[in-house]
Design an enzyme around this catalytic site. Structure first.
Site, PDB file in Angstrom:
ATOM      1  N   LYS A 148       0.834  -1.207   0.000  1.00  0.00           N
ATOM      2  CA  LYS A 148       0.000   0.000   0.000  1.00  0.00           C
ATOM      3  C   LYS A 148       0.865   1.251   0.000  1.00  0.00           C
ATOM      4  O   LYS A 148       2.004   1.232   0.468  1.00  0.00           O
ATOM      5  CB  LYS A 148      -1.002  -0.065   1.152  1.00  0.00           C
ATOM      6  CG  LYS A 148      -2.035  -1.154   0.819  1.00  0.00           C
ATOM      7  CD  LYS A 148      -3.219  -1.238   1.685  1.00  0.00           C
ATOM      8  CE  LYS A 148      -4.146  -2.321   1.108  1.00  0.00           C
ATOM      9  NZ  LYS A 148      -5.133  -2.804   2.037  1.00  0.00           N
ATOM     10  N   ARG A 201      -2.668 -10.358   4.992  1.00  0.00           N
ATOM     11  CA  ARG A 201      -3.027 -10.549   3.574  1.00  0.00           C
ATOM     12  C   ARG A 201      -1.929  -9.904   2.744  1.00  0.00           C
ATOM     13  O   ARG A 201      -1.738  -8.687   2.814  1.00  0.00           O
ATOM     14  CB  ARG A 201      -4.381  -9.877   3.322  1.00  0.00           C
ATOM     15  CG  ARG A 201      -4.888  -9.945   1.893  1.00  0.00           C
ATOM     16  CD  ARG A 201      -6.201  -9.162   1.753  1.00  0.00           C
ATOM     17  NE  ARG A 201      -6.728  -9.222   0.411  1.00  0.00           N
ATOM     18  CZ  ARG A 201      -6.333  -8.428  -0.574  1.00  0.00           C
ATOM     19  NH1 ARG A 201      -5.431  -7.501  -0.365  1.00  0.00           N
ATOM     20  NH2 ARG A 201      -6.863  -8.543  -1.795  1.00  0.00           N
TER      21      ARG A 201
HETATM   22  N1  HH2 Z   1      -6.950  -4.602   0.529  1.00  0.00           N
HETATM   23  C1  HH2 Z   1      -7.234  -4.672  -0.798  1.00  0.00           C
HETATM   24  C2  HH2 Z   1      -8.244  -5.534  -1.260  1.00  0.00           C
HETATM   25  N2  HH2 Z   1      -8.927  -6.323  -0.409  1.00  0.00           N
HETATM   26  N3  HH2 Z   1      -9.324  -7.104   1.784  1.00  0.00           N
HETATM   27  C3  HH2 Z   1      -9.059  -7.069   3.100  1.00  0.00           C
HETATM   28  N4  HH2 Z   1      -9.731  -7.853   3.949  1.00  0.00           N
HETATM   29  N5  HH2 Z   1      -8.108  -6.231   3.609  1.00  0.00           N
HETATM   30  C4  HH2 Z   1      -7.375  -5.380   2.813  1.00  0.00           C
HETATM   31  O1  HH2 Z   1      -6.533  -4.622   3.342  1.00  0.00           O
HETATM   32  C5  HH2 Z   1      -7.643  -5.402   1.400  1.00  0.00           C
HETATM   33  C6  HH2 Z   1      -8.646  -6.289   0.911  1.00  0.00           C
HETATM   34  C7  HH2 Z   1      -6.460  -3.844  -1.767  1.00  0.00           C
HETATM   35  O2  HH2 Z   1      -5.357  -4.546  -2.242  1.00  0.00           O
HETATM   36  P1  HH2 Z   1      -5.266  -5.335  -3.634  1.00  0.00           P
HETATM   37  O3  HH2 Z   1      -6.202  -6.495  -3.665  1.00  0.00           O
HETATM   38  O4  HH2 Z   1      -3.858  -5.673  -3.888  1.00  0.00           O
HETATM   39  O5  HH2 Z   1      -5.636  -4.258  -4.716  1.00  0.00           O
HETATM   40  P2  HH2 Z   1      -6.911  -3.996  -5.615  1.00  0.00           P
HETATM   41  O6  HH2 Z   1      -8.079  -3.747  -4.725  1.00  0.00           O
HETATM   42  O7  HH2 Z   1      -6.515  -2.801  -6.440  1.00  0.00           O
HETATM   43  O8  HH2 Z   1      -7.144  -5.235  -6.446  1.00  0.00           O
END
Ligand code: HH2
Length: 284
Positions: free
Chosen positions: A221, A256
């Protein structure tokens, strides 16, 4: 003994757990477009398990600020082949979605957990998690992804996020979801500026104090690079491992992450330290 009750099994949470991220999106903020063909995503999921992931979190819609919305059919089309395949191999799979239709299709294809970044605010999500006996991640987010980073303000971010999670978890329990099926997540980067994220990381013990297992997702992040003043994927992965280990040391049950191997090593290290301290206390 702390356990997380999932759709067909339970997961022992006495030892820290790692959730590996597989985004099947073209536009996720750090890995968009890398695994947007099912065979690539499936191979990546298997690799993360080999590196030590206990759960694979499959997402088909980016939640980054300003991401384009994805239609239900498209999100199902992206995620289902990956979920069915990994689940058939015995891997614990969660679906990262805010849509009840996608969550239902994923659970029917073998997913065990619904990871809802909108805090299970919709009745339909709560009903289907209850009906299917699935595990649930309830996350804190301010507003929605389109607007969440527009100057978020809090009086006391740790207190407000903790109170919100307590209220959301209680609503889920009132809807008939067993307490043992619920994990809470303070939602790093979701409606939080750099100072909010740092305060939350330092104040995780208050969130842990609610008595639900806690999941933390700092992976790659932007606040990591902003604080370090070095901003590339490798620095963000190193800082993900550092912040994941810090979170585990503060009592969090699960992290995660994108880069599973580095965080697994960092968690091993911090757990060895925790055990050494316990041993010292027992013998003195
Ligand atoms: N962060 C993201 C997505 N889902 N779920 C939980 N429970 N906690 C988090 O911190 C979280 C999440 C964002 O990260 P990422 O999946 O890498 O990115 P994107 O939403 O752009 O696919």
């Amino acid at each position: 003994m702390t356990e997380w009750r999932l759709r067909t099994r339970t997961l022992d949470l006495e030892e820290p757990r790692v959730m590996g991220i597989v985004n099947t999106t073209p536009d996720s903020f750090s890995d968009g477009g890398v695994y947007d063909a099912p065979d690539l995503a499936i191979r990546h999921g298997r690799r993360l398990v080999a590196e030590g992931a206990d759960i694979i979190d499959v997402g088909g819609e980016s939640t980054r600020p300003g991401a384009s919305p994805v239609a239900v059919g498209e999100e199902i089309g992206r995620t289902l082949p990956v979920i069915s395949d990994l689940a058939a191999e015995g891997i614990v799979v969660s679906i990262d979605t805010r849509k009840p239709e996608v969550a239902l299709a994923a659970l029917e294809a073998g997913a065990e957990i619904v990871n809802d970044v909108s805090g299970a605010r919709q009745d339909e999500i709560r009903s289907l998690v209850k009906e299917k006996g699935a595990g649930l991640v309830v996350m804190h987010m301010r507003g929605d992804p389109a607007t969440m980073q527009d100057n978020p303000t809090y009086g006391n971010v740790v207190r407000e996020v903790t109170d919100y999670l307590a209220e959301r978890a209680a609503t889920c329990v009132s809807a008939g979801i067993p307490k043992e099926s619920i994990v809470i997540d303070p939602g790093f980067g979701f409606g939080k500026n750099v100072s909010h994220n740092l305060a939350l990381l330092g104040g995780l013990e208050m969130v842990v104090g609610l008595g639900y297992p806690v999941l933390v997702g700092t992976s790659r992040k932007s606040f990591l690079g902003r604080v370090a003043e070095v901003d590339d994927v490798s620095t963000r992965d190193s800082l993900t491992a550092v912040t994941s280990a810090l979170a585990i040391e503060r009592g969090v049950s699960m992290v995660r992450v994108h880069d599973v191997a580095t965080s697994v090593a960092a968690i091993k290290f911090v757990m060895a330290m925790v055990r050494a301290v316990r041993q010292q206390e027992e013998t003195s």
